[in-house]
Design an enzyme around this catalytic site. Structure first.
Site, short mmCIF file in Angstrom:
data_model
loop_
_atom_site.label_atom_id
_atom_site.label_comp_id
_atom_site.label_asym_id
_atom_site.label_seq_id
_atom_site.Cartn_x
_atom_site.Cartn_y
_atom_site.Cartn_z
N PHE A 41 0.85 -1.19 0.00
CA PHE A 41 0.00 0.00 0.00
C PHE A 41 0.88 1.24 0.00
CE2 PHE A 41 -2.69 3.21 2.19
CZ PHE A 41 -3.67 3.30 1.23
N ASP B 120 6.71 -2.76 8.78
CA ASP B 120 5.36 -2.29 8.51
C ASP B 120 4.43 -3.46 8.83
OD1 ASP B 120 2.89 -1.59 7.45
OD2 ASP B 120 3.73 -0.53 5.74
N HIS C 255 -0.68 -5.16 8.71
CA HIS C 255 -1.51 -6.35 8.49
C HIS C 255 -1.25 -7.44 9.52
CE1 HIS C 255 -1.32 -5.40 3.84
NE2 HIS C 255 -1.83 -4.41 4.55
N GLN D 138 -6.93 1.22 10.91
CA GLN D 138 -7.91 1.76 9.96
C GLN D 138 -9.12 0.83 9.87
OE1 GLN D 138 -8.30 0.16 6.75
NE2 GLN D 138 -9.71 1.65 5.90
N LYS E 112 -8.85 -2.90 9.03
CA LYS E 112 -7.78 -3.70 9.62
C LYS E 112 -8.31 -4.74 10.61
CE LYS E 112 -4.37 -1.80 7.39
NZ LYS E 112 -5.12 -0.86 6.53
N ARG F 120 6.68 18.16 22.88
CA ARG F 120 6.40 18.69 24.22
C ARG F 120 6.40 17.58 25.27
NH1 ARG F 120 0.90 22.06 25.85
NH2 ARG F 120 1.75 23.08 27.72
N TYR G 47 5.52 25.38 27.61
CA TYR G 47 5.66 25.29 26.15
C TYR G 47 7.13 25.19 25.74
CZ TYR G 47 0.78 26.52 26.44
OH TYR G 47 -0.55 26.52 26.77
N ARG H 248 -1.24 12.43 18.40
CA ARG H 248 -1.82 11.80 19.58
C ARG H 248 -3.16 11.15 19.27
NH1 ARG H 248 -0.14 16.94 21.72
NH2 ARG H 248 -2.28 17.64 21.43
#
Length: 387
Positions: free
Chosen positions: A85, A156, A159, A182, A185, A214, A221, A231
């Site tokens: 993909f 990767d 899958h 996703q 999946k 951060r 900050y 996140r």
């Protein structure tokens, strides 16, 4: 033409509902104030045999973050499978690096270690095997290549949730791995991803980079690194905790059904199922993949349309990455499409004649598996007669 009654996807029940209510009522809906993401990361790391897991927004971001932690950036090269993909190559290119396609094994569809070795140059910063359809790539050979070349691996594993290689889970194979959650999946919250790390230092750097550089306890900050906001939110994590809880049972069902479907498909003239490496001792079967070498290109596309009309959840396979316009926009190697195709004949052939069936097929009954094979046989026979 008909519905053969295969299970739907995604699957959910009261566990997901309870998790969403739990996340809602805790009063904090992002990971810095809630507890669902933290809990999911602990549970997923344990499930995958990893030292640490970091939940992120999606699988593409998981790959980008994993590569960034390894120091991949402008001017670097990353070896990727030609057949995968597009996120595998785009994650490289988004960092300003060059994605270098290497050919895949013609039977397992996974990165060919010899082709990967041939693609290494002094600029190579990482090698990215993709565990295609849930079957782990040849990590024995790739591990030796990595050790001998001093080029790290990035798995990767989009899958490969719950997969094993010689008894080892993905997180136990010694390298960073990236997962996707996703919608299609093996476990899902619609979107989402994770990166697993074998060491604490890499995890801590990744945490900074996935949260705009951060630190957790920062109130002034003081952003320590470059990064972005990758996140995961508390609602998605709550759903994923429930999805993880049913994953092993679903894998057991797929492992039981897959040999039957492979045997039935192999009996159909002109159909060649994806082969399984004996060292892949647990395959979660993200896809049931096969080839029809006599029916390529538009005829393969028409065959897939026919299967869908018959009620089979069929899809054409991914294009070789170099056969997409996106690949050439930025971070492409100094080569033509024709030159890359000549280097990657197996990926090129798969692009033309490959088909995959959604993993929900393998959650069906034995009777439904037989029915799917009958429909494939009928469709292939009709396509052959029409050609």
């Amino acid at each position: 033409m008909g519905d053969i009654g295969l299970p739907e996807w995604p699957q959910y029940d009261e566990r997901e509902r309870a998790g969403l209510i739990r996340a809602l009522e805790q009063g904090q809906w992002w990971r810095m104030g809630g507890g669902e993401v933290d809990a999911f990361e602990r549970e997923f790391a344990e499930h995958e045999g990893a030292g640490h897991a970091l939940a992120v927004t999606n699988g593409t971001h998981a790959l980008e973050l994993a590569l960034q932690v390894l120091g991949v950036g402008p001017g670097d090269e990353v070896v990727v499978p030609a057949f995968t993909f597009i996120s595998s190559s785009q994650a490289v290119q988004r960092l300003g690096a060059v994605a270098v396609p290497a050919d895949v094994d013609p039977e397992t569809y996974n990165l060919d270690p010899a082709a990967a070795e041939a693609a290494i140059t002094p600029r190579t910063r990482a090698i990215m095997p993709v565990h295609m359809a849930g079957q782990i790539a040849d990590m024995d050979a790739l591990g030796k290549l990595s050790a001998g070349s001093a080029v790290p691996l990035v798995q990767d594993a989009a899958h490969a949730h719950g997969a094993r290689w010689n008894g080892l889970r993905v997180g136990q194979l010694g390298s960073v791995a990236a997962y996707s959650f996703q919608n299609g999946k093996l476990m899902t919250a619609g979107e989402g991803g994770a990166v697993t790390f074998p060491d604490r230092a890499s995890y801590e750097e990744a945490f900074l980079r996935h949260s705009c550089g951060r630190p957790r306890d920062d109130r002034g900050y003081r952003h320590r690194t470059s990064g972005s906001n990758f996140r995961l939110n508390e609602f998605s994590a709550a759903v994923l905790r429930s999805q993880l809880g049913r994953l092993d049972g679903q894998i057991a069902t797929r492992e039981e059904r897959a040999p039957l479907l492979d045997r039935l498909l192999a009996e159909i003239p002109g159909v060649v199922p994806q082969a399984r490496d004996a060292r892949a001792d647990r395959v979660p079967h993200y896809m049931a993949m096969f080839r029809v070498p006599g029916l390529a290109g538009e005829r393969r596309d028409a065959l897939v349309d026919d299967l869908v009309a018959r009620g089979v959840p069929a899809f054409v396979v991914f294009r070789a990455v170099y056969r997409t316009d996106a690949f050439w926009e930025t971070g492409a190697p100094d080569a033509t499409v024709e030159e890359l195709a000549a280097r990657c004949p197996n990926a090129d052939a798969l692009t033309d004649d490959g088909i995959w069936l959604h993993h929900r097929t393998l959650l069906g009954t034995e009777e439904q598996i037989h029915r799917v094979a009958e429909l494939v046989a009928d469709a292939v026979a009709d396509a052959a007669r029409a050609s």
